[in-house]
Design an enzyme around this catalytic site. Structure first.
Site, PDB file in Angstrom:
ATOM      1  N   GLY A   1       0.921  -1.361  -0.113  1.00 31.71           N
ATOM      2  CA  GLY A   1       0.140  -0.232  -0.126  1.00 31.71           C
ATOM      3  C   GLY A   1       0.708   0.704  -0.134  1.00 31.71           C
ATOM      4  CB  CYS A   2       0.362   4.741  -0.805  1.00 31.41           C
ATOM      5  SG  CYS A   2       1.454   6.027  -1.767  1.00 31.41           S
TER       6      CYS A   2
END
Ligand SMILES: Cc1ncc(COP(=O)(O)O)c(C=O)c1O
Lengths: 136, 412
Positions: free
Chosen positions: A50-51
């Site tokens: 995920g970011c």
């Protein structure tokens, strides 16, 4: 307990908290309780990037039931993973594949499952369901 | 107006009244908005200007003889002049409207880049935003140019000795940020510009984080290009500026083809319009451009020195208070900094801290801030970043510090 009963149980647990911080305090405690996956199991094929936070998901099918273990580098993400696993573990592939995880919304955490949150959870749920479809 | 040294004392509470968003609640608390590096809030004046444009003056520009078209055109071109004055560009046609900083940089990479050839060298720095990295990588791939990177030290300052080594007669362009969005470092761009010109290269300054904090004079700097976004300077989203020196813009091929950028079109041959229109194909963000003018006018009524002093004080105050927490480390400790405070806490993930702060009504940014190579340099997954604007206050920092304390107690 059925998948639906487990969802309701979580909804009831959260009903006592009317303050956001109390709710998160509980999630953080759940995160701390969730067993950590050993480093050798945190391989790239299990990584969901995920970011904002990273998630590792390990899937197995035992005696016709789904068995998930997962971990995250962020504790809140981990707490929510704990809830998801509690609901989906030990269920048949079919039940997992068709589950409507309404508890997330009811306890006010749906923002964490939005793809724009980029914490890896939305992709994780997708992967959980896909692996259930593959096993059914 | 503060034009002759008589400055009105800087009054934050009066200024805060201009920004309606600052007075809303989030998650049941008064909003504390510390994400100004990502985008700034808008003064009522700008919001009203947007409404007024669409209510009263809406028309397409540069194409109509009718009253409204003339009016919109005049307002749009007036906005260009306001911006020209603000950054002290010699000519208004050197001020190009774009979609934002990213678009401005891509314009230069695509268009100026057409004039580059194999073996030419482009220099950026280790603290660039992805939008000042990727367009150059794409250009290098297209043209066979080489991309070089100025390294930084632990404090987050450019290593200027190394920069000297990177410059060669093949250096075509140096593209660096004026102020780092992640670290707050103010880079020595005067020196970079001078040294690059000495070897015959051009310089693009990414001003996305600077125009709202410090006075920018493109003539005094002598930069060849200067890019910034309206939304970070109290203006609307979707519009920005590229300043470029006329003699260079004149040599550059057009960026996109379409209406407005042509002088004459036949199927055999099309000739291009003059600056700035050559680089402004199609119907632009008219209201955006006009309202950026409004925002810049608003900004130029304020005393930039007083703003800077206030913002520096905020950052110093926040850093002092934050450093009292055990295991907290400030990322970016350059000698010359703006009001950005990036930090990490041992054993605490930035995402967790950001989530808990949000629940307490505090908006900060967490993550890599579109500067992944920089995170790799510090070997961290991301930071929590508080970035202040002139409308922020010490009282807000107190609320923030209290919220950080509460969150850390929960997370540790
Ligand atoms: C230093 C810097 N450069 C470029 C950009 C990109 O700006 P925009 O997204 O408005 O095009 C930003 C925005 O975060 C920035 O901080």
């Amino acid at each position: 307990m059925t998948l639906e009963e487990k969802q309701q149980e979580i909804i009831d647990e959260f009903a006592i908290y009317d303050d956001w911080m109390d709710k998160y305090e509980y999630i953080i405690e759940l995160g701390k309780e969730l067993p950590i996956i050993s480093d050798e199991n945190k391989t790239d094929d299990k990584l969901i990037e995920g970011c904002q936070s990273r998630v590792w998901l390990n899937t197995a099918v035992e005696d016709g039931k789904m068995s998930f273990t997962a971990d995250s580098d962020a504790i809140i993400t981990k707490g929510i993973i704990g809830l998801l696993i509690r609901v989906l573990n030990d269920e048949t592939p079919k039940e997992v594949a068709t589950s409507d995880l309404r508890f997330i919304k009811e306890i006010g955490l749906h923002e964490h499952l939005s793809p724009t949150r980029s914490n890896g959870l939305a992709s994780m749920v997708k992967k959980m369901k896909l692996s259930a479809i593959a096993a059914s | 107006m503060i034009t002759d040294g008589i400055s009105i004392p800087f009054d934050v509470s009066r200024i805060r009244k201009d920004f309606p968003t600052l007075h809303r609640q989030v998650n049941g608390r008064e909003l504390v908005y510390f994400d100004n590096g990502a985008t700034s809030q808008k003064p009522q004046l700008v919001i009203d200007a947007i409404t007024e444009y669409y209510t009263e003056n809406n028309a397409n520009i540069h194409r109509g003889v009718h009253y409204l078209s003339q009016l919109a055109t005049t307002q749009y071109e007036d906005a260009r002049k306001i911006i020209q004055n603000y950054i002290n560009a010699p000519l208004s046609e050197e001020v190009l409207f774009t979609k934002g900083t990213t678009d401005s940089i891509n314009l230069v990479a695509s268009s100026l880049g057409e004039l580059f050839s194999e073996g030419d060298e482009i220099i950026i720095s280790a603290m660039e935003h992805h939008s000042n990295i990727v367009p150059w990588q794409m250009l290098c791939e297209r043209k066979g140019c080489t991309l070089k990177v100025i390294p930084i030290n632990e404090a987050g300052e450019l290593m200027m000795n190394e920069f000297d080594q990177l410059l060669t007669p093949k250096t075509k362009l140096v593209s660096v940020t004026h102020i780092s969005n992640t670290l707050g470092t103010i880079n020595p761009i005067e020196e970079i510009i001078k040294k690059t010109h000495d070897v015959g290269g051009y310089v693009l300054i990414d001003g996305a984080q600077s125009v709202q904090h410090i006075k920018v004079d493109v003539q005094a700097l002598d930069c060849d290009f200067f890019a910034f976004s309206a939304h970070k300077v109290f203006g609307p989203t979707g519009v920005g500026v590229l300043y470029g020196k006329k003699e260079i813009l004149d040599q550059m091929p057009p960026y996109q083809g379409g209406g407005d950028m042509i002088a004459k079109v036949t199927f055999e041959k099309t000739t291009y319009n003059e600056l700035p229109h050559k680089f402004e194909a199609g119907t632009p963000n008219i209201s955006g451009g006009i309202c950026l003018g409004t925002a810049i006018s608003y900004l130029s009524e304020l005393d930039l020195n007083a703003i800077q002093a206030h913002e520096t004080e905020l950052a110093k105050y926040a850093e002092e208070k934050l450093l009292q927490f055990e295991g907290l480390r400030i990322i970016g400790t350059a000698e010359h900094k703006t009001s950005v405070v990036s930090f990490i806490v041992d054993g605490v993930h930035p995402f967790d801290l950001g989530t808990l702060l949000d629940k307490q009504g505090i908006a900060v940014r967490t993550g890599h801030h579109c500067t992944q190579p920089l995170m790799d340099f510090y070997q961290i997954p991301g930071t929590v970043r508080a970035s202040f604007a002139f409308y922020n206050t010490k009282e807000e920092i107190d609320v923030f510090i209290h919220a950080v304390e509460r969150s850390l107690n929960m997370l540790k």
